[in-house]
Scaffold this motif. Structure first.
Motif, PDB file in Angstrom:
ATOM      1  N   SER A   1      -3.513  -1.637  -8.380  1.00 57.53           N
ATOM      2  CA  SER A   1      -4.569  -1.642  -7.370  1.00 57.53           C
ATOM      3  C   SER A   1      -4.814  -3.036  -6.791  1.00 57.53           C
ATOM      4  N   ARG A   2      -4.366  -4.096  -7.482  1.00 52.71           N
ATOM      5  CA  ARG A   2      -4.568  -5.471  -7.014  1.00 52.71           C
ATOM      6  C   ARG A   2      -3.296  -6.070  -6.409  1.00 52.71           C
ATOM      7  N   LEU A   3      -2.225  -5.285  -6.358  1.00 53.11           N
ATOM      8  CA  LEU A   3      -0.928  -5.826  -5.949  1.00 53.11           C
ATOM      9  C   LEU A   3      -0.948  -6.385  -4.528  1.00 53.11           C
TER      10      LEU A   3
ATOM     11  N   ASP B   1       0.827  -1.208   0.000  1.00 52.99           N
ATOM     12  CA  ASP B   1       0.000   0.000   0.000  1.00 52.99           C
ATOM     13  C   ASP B   1       0.862   1.259   0.000  1.00 52.99           C
ATOM     14  N   ALA B   2       2.013   1.216   0.694  1.00 55.10           N
ATOM     15  CA  ALA B   2       2.913   2.372   0.691  1.00 55.10           C
ATOM     16  C   ALA B   2       3.447   2.631  -0.714  1.00 55.10           C
ATOM     17  N   ALA B   3       3.822   1.558  -1.426  1.00 59.50           N
ATOM     18  CA  ALA B   3       4.302   1.717  -2.800  1.00 59.50           C
ATOM     19  C   ALA B   3       3.202   2.267  -3.691  1.00 59.50           C
ATOM     20  N   ILE B   4       1.985   1.729  -3.538  1.00 52.44           N
ATOM     21  CA  ILE B   4       0.862   2.171  -4.372  1.00 52.44           C
ATOM     22  C   ILE B   4       0.555   3.643  -4.121  1.00 52.44           C
TER      23      ILE B   4
ATOM     24  N   ASN C   1       4.773  -5.725 -10.325  1.00 55.24           N
ATOM     25  CA  ASN C   1       5.497  -6.946 -10.688  1.00 55.24           C
ATOM     26  C   ASN C   1       6.199  -7.513  -9.460  1.00 55.24           C
ATOM     27  N   PHE C   2       6.006  -8.801  -9.191  1.00 55.52           N
ATOM     28  CA  PHE C   2       6.760  -9.407  -8.094  1.00 55.52           C
ATOM     29  C   PHE C   2       7.212 -10.812  -8.454  1.00 55.52           C
ATOM     30  N   HIS C   3       8.293 -11.240  -7.780  1.00 58.02           N
ATOM     31  CA  HIS C   3       8.947 -12.523  -8.023  1.00 58.02           C
ATOM     32  C   HIS C   3       8.732 -13.439  -6.830  1.00 58.02           C
TER      33      HIS C   3
END
Length: 470
Positions: free
Chosen positions: A355-357, A243-246, A385-387
């Motif tokens: 928004s869905r991250l 949420d902080a990144a968003i 994007n995440f790994h």
């Protein structure tokens, strides 16, 4: 030694082709078993499938000659950069010749005033930036590994700087490449924009060597920022970190990098990179601009962090401290190994709308716990994007089945959230089965039509990217 397609095919045509290639390249054409194996998959989930031979061209004309010989005899060609891809892109399921462009290392030109340069495909991103440093310029795409520029074109690479500078598709102006029939094509010019016909450059970016071999790339460059500051902060859970990144992106703060590590990934990095970070979800961030600008950006980011219950924002302004932090982030894949020595690291990625991250990362963590896996999460969360890197006992059939199920659910989850099966690793062999679900029948048929028009003999990296017709 494993039996390959070369061993199974009629010998005369292969032998004639290989003699022609050997006569042309001498010691730079080899069927040495060790070199063949080095040019097959080694770090991914896919089974390693070596080529029958490896060729090392040093010029565009040599690439043309190699392609024409292989085309004449119907021999598969597998373009090879630095070999750092994760999804089996460099495997040779039908045998053939791996064409290794690592010796094509010329930086052809740097046009300072136009902020662009022209390089051969074997130049790596670190070599390019080392060359550019004294000119006050840099190339921003940073996938972590010291990948070759040609390989980065093939996989449409991105990385930690993508939130500010975009991906390879945004930073390549034009290409020179050799088509499967041996013709050389230039896809664009050095102009910053064009409305002259089809965008052929972007057709080939991300094509994973299935349409041709890149021999020259014209890249956008950027000025090295006046000031760079980096830092990190901890969070009580991955949702508040996401949420902080968003909120940072939505607030218009021009952040250059924002990277997530979950608690397991931080633990691995602490051991591998000798850090002492709190083993909780963390964000690593970087700001670029003027001295005053980066301070203002960091202060605004700190306010967002405080509002979401995050910990103290720790600065790293000295270059050596910043480099140490980002080296730890780039070493995250290798750091996973210390969490379960002897296990196989299986790296994969997905990308969802911003928004869905948080929802997607949280659901993935629950799946990891419920499946009983040891796995880490790290990501370029500024672009969704995440790994995920499960650690797998390759001798356990039950565990292999559990990981396969987990990886399938990860992709299905991303697609259900209107995301993609891969944000930057690409498709290769391992994710071909999801292409139809993601793109639909009509789009996949269009891709097949393009492939068949350019490569009617299907010699360019066969068995990759585009699913076959049933």
């Amino acid at each position: 030694m494993a039996v390959t397609a070369f061993d199974k095919r009629p010998k005369p045509s292969f032998e004639q082709a290989f003699k022609a290639l050997s006569d042309m390249l001498d010691a730079r054409f080899t069927t040495n078993d060790s070199l063949r194996r080095q040019h097959a998959n080694s770090i991914a989930w896919a089974v390693s499938q070596p080529p029958d031979a490896v060729a090392f061209p040093e010029s565009e004309q040599e690439v043309v000659d190699i392609v024409r010989i292989c085309s004449e005899y119907g021999i598969p060609i597998i373009p090879f950069g630095a070999g750092s891809s994760f999804e089996g892109q460099i495997n040779a399921p039908l045998g053939g010749v791996s064409v290794d462009t690592s010796r094509m290392k010329t930086i052809v030109a740097v046009h300072d005033e136009d902020l662009d340069c022209v390089v051969q495909p074997g130049v790596t991103r670190k070599e390019l930036n080392e060359y550019l440093r004294d000119k006050g310029l840099f190339f921003p795409i940073d996938p972590g590994a010291d990948a070759s520029i040609g390989g980065m074109v093939g996989t449409r690479a991105s990385g930690t700087n993508a939130v500010r500078y975009g991906t390879m598709k945004d930073n390549v102006l034009s290409l020179r490449l050799v088509l499967p029939n041996g013709e050389v094509v230039r896809t664009g010019s050095r102009a910053k924009k064009s409305s002259a016909g089809f965008d052929l450059t972007r057709l080939f970016i991300g094509s994973e060597g299935t349409l041709g071999i890149v021999t020259e790339i014209t890249l956008r460059l950027h000025g090295i920022p006046e000031a760079i500051s980096a830092g990190y902060c901890s969070f009580p859970d991955v949702r508040s970190a996401c949420d902080a990144a968003i909120q940072t992106i939505q607030s218009g703060i021009p952040i250059a990098r924002v990277e997530l590590m979950d608690e397991m990934q931080v633990k691995g990095c602490n051991i591998y990179s000798k850090l002492d970070l709190p083993e909780v979800p963390m964000l690593f961030v970087e700001f670029q601009g003027t001295d005053k600008g980066v301070v203002e950006q960091a202060e605004r980011f700190g306010e967002i962090v405080a509002g979401l219950g995050g910990g103290r924002f720790e600065w790293a302004t000295a270059a050596e401290d910043r480099n140490r932090l980002w080296t730890a982030r780039h070493d995250a894949f290798w750091a996973c190994n210390v969490l379960r020595p002897g296990a196989k690291t299986v790296a994969t990625d997905v990308c969802v709308p911003l928004s869905r991250l948080a929802e997607c990362v949280e659901a993935t963590q629950r799946d990891i716990r419920e499946t009983g896996l040891i796995a880490t999460i790290a990501g370029h969360v500024g672009d969704g994007n995440f790994h995920v890197v499960p650690l797998v006992d390759m001798d356990s059939e039950a565990e292999l089945a559990a990981v396969e199920g987990f990886l399938h659910r990860l992709v299905e989850r991303a697609l259900e959230m209107e995301g993609t099966c891969s944000g930057e690793h690409g498709i290769g062999q391992m994710k071909r089965k999801y292409m139809l679900e993601e793109h639909g029948d009509a789009a996949i048929e269009l891709m097949r039509t393009i492939k068949e028009a350019i490569d009617p003999g299907n010699i360019m990296n066969p068995g990759k990217l585009i699913p076959e017709r049933l």
